[in-house]
Write a protein that holds these residues in place. Sequence first.
Motif, short mmCIF file in Angstrom:
data_model
loop_
_atom_site.label_atom_id
_atom_site.label_comp_id
_atom_site.label_asym_id
_atom_site.label_seq_id
_atom_site.Cartn_x
_atom_site.Cartn_y
_atom_site.Cartn_z
N ARG A 14 0.83 -1.20 0.00
CA ARG A 14 0.00 0.00 0.00
C ARG A 14 0.87 1.26 0.00
O ARG A 14 0.59 2.23 -0.69
N ALA A 15 1.97 1.21 0.76
CA ALA A 15 2.89 2.34 0.80
C ALA A 15 3.53 2.56 -0.56
O ALA A 15 3.67 3.70 -1.03
N ILE A 16 3.91 1.47 -1.22
CA ILE A 16 4.49 1.56 -2.56
C ILE A 16 3.50 2.22 -3.52
O ILE A 16 3.86 3.13 -4.28
N GLU A 17 2.25 1.76 -3.49
CA GLU A 17 1.23 2.31 -4.39
C GLU A 17 0.97 3.78 -4.11
O GLU A 17 0.74 4.57 -5.04
N GLN A 18 1.01 4.17 -2.84
CA GLN A 18 0.75 5.57 -2.51
C GLN A 18 1.88 6.48 -2.98
O GLN A 18 1.63 7.59 -3.47
N ILE A 19 3.11 6.03 -2.85
CA ILE A 19 4.24 6.82 -3.34
C ILE A 19 4.19 6.92 -4.86
O ILE A 19 4.41 7.99 -5.45
N LYS A 20 3.88 5.80 -5.52
CA LYS A 20 3.76 5.81 -6.98
C LYS A 20 2.65 6.76 -7.42
O LYS A 20 2.79 7.48 -8.42
N ALA A 21 1.54 6.79 -6.66
CA ALA A 21 0.44 7.70 -6.99
C ALA A 21 0.87 9.16 -6.86
O ALA A 21 0.48 10.01 -7.67
N MET A 22 1.69 9.45 -5.87
CA MET A 22 2.20 10.82 -5.70
C MET A 22 3.03 11.25 -6.91
O MET A 22 2.98 12.41 -7.34
N ILE A 23 3.77 10.30 -7.47
CA ILE A 23 4.58 10.59 -8.65
C ILE A 23 3.69 10.75 -9.87
O ILE A 23 3.83 11.69 -10.66
N THR A 24 2.74 9.83 -10.03
CA THR A 24 1.83 9.86 -11.18
C THR A 24 1.01 11.13 -11.21
O THR A 24 0.78 11.72 -12.28
N GLU A 25 0.56 11.57 -10.05
CA GLU A 25 -0.31 12.74 -9.95
C GLU A 25 0.45 14.05 -9.91
O GLU A 25 -0.15 15.13 -9.81
N GLY A 26 1.79 13.98 -9.96
CA GLY A 26 2.59 15.20 -10.02
C GLY A 26 2.91 15.83 -8.69
O GLY A 26 3.47 16.93 -8.64
#
Length: 233
Positions: A14-26
């Motif tokens: 879940r932590a990995i996905e949240q960090i990836k989402a922060m990158i994806t969303e700018g």
Amino acid sequence: MEERTPARGTVTQRAIEQIKAMITEGELNPGDRLPTERDLAAQLGLSRSSMREAVRALTVMGVLEARHGSGIYVRGLGAEDLLETFGVVADLSRGEQLVELLEVRRVLESTATALAAARIDEEQLAAVTAHLTAMEEAEDPEEILAHDLAFHRAVNAASGNGTMAAILEGLSTRTFRARARRGYAEDGAFERTRREHAAIHRALVARDPEAARAAAAAHVGEVEEWLRSHVER
């Protein structure tokens, strides 16, 4: 009923996905420094240990980069990262999976060759022509194979799609060896390879994308069918 504590792997994922989402969303961009482990854990509502594991996993994947004495930074992922990933997959594949990779290569390479026919400039065409000429004049199998690979690299570069060219470069590392094995095992295989390359070259000279697509698909398809028959045996 007592609430079950989620498994560590689940929390870390879940932590990995949240960090990836922060990158994806700018929220985080290439070159940005990540907040401190404590601040990021608090921001995402996770434990510091889970956050530490997530950052370590993303660093191994190449998404993040640890700079000694400076912190953790977001990497700028480019085509070369795809090349490395696909190269590893191709190198470790065998049997039926290798046949599947050749199938993927056939689809992508025919598309890249069609794009090259529409976009290639005179300098790029000259490079492709030089490798074809060298291939036709060479007698040593290793030299033929070297120019074969360089021919396709030049065509894929002329497609103007760096990402597709990088994927094909990665796939070529292992699937190309199947073509080499066929060349050594089958009488006349190198001569057929020369003819197939000449057909691709004619389509590029004519700036004919559909002819280029068909010629490239037939070329890779020959090796694919040869390997498929050997795997089935």
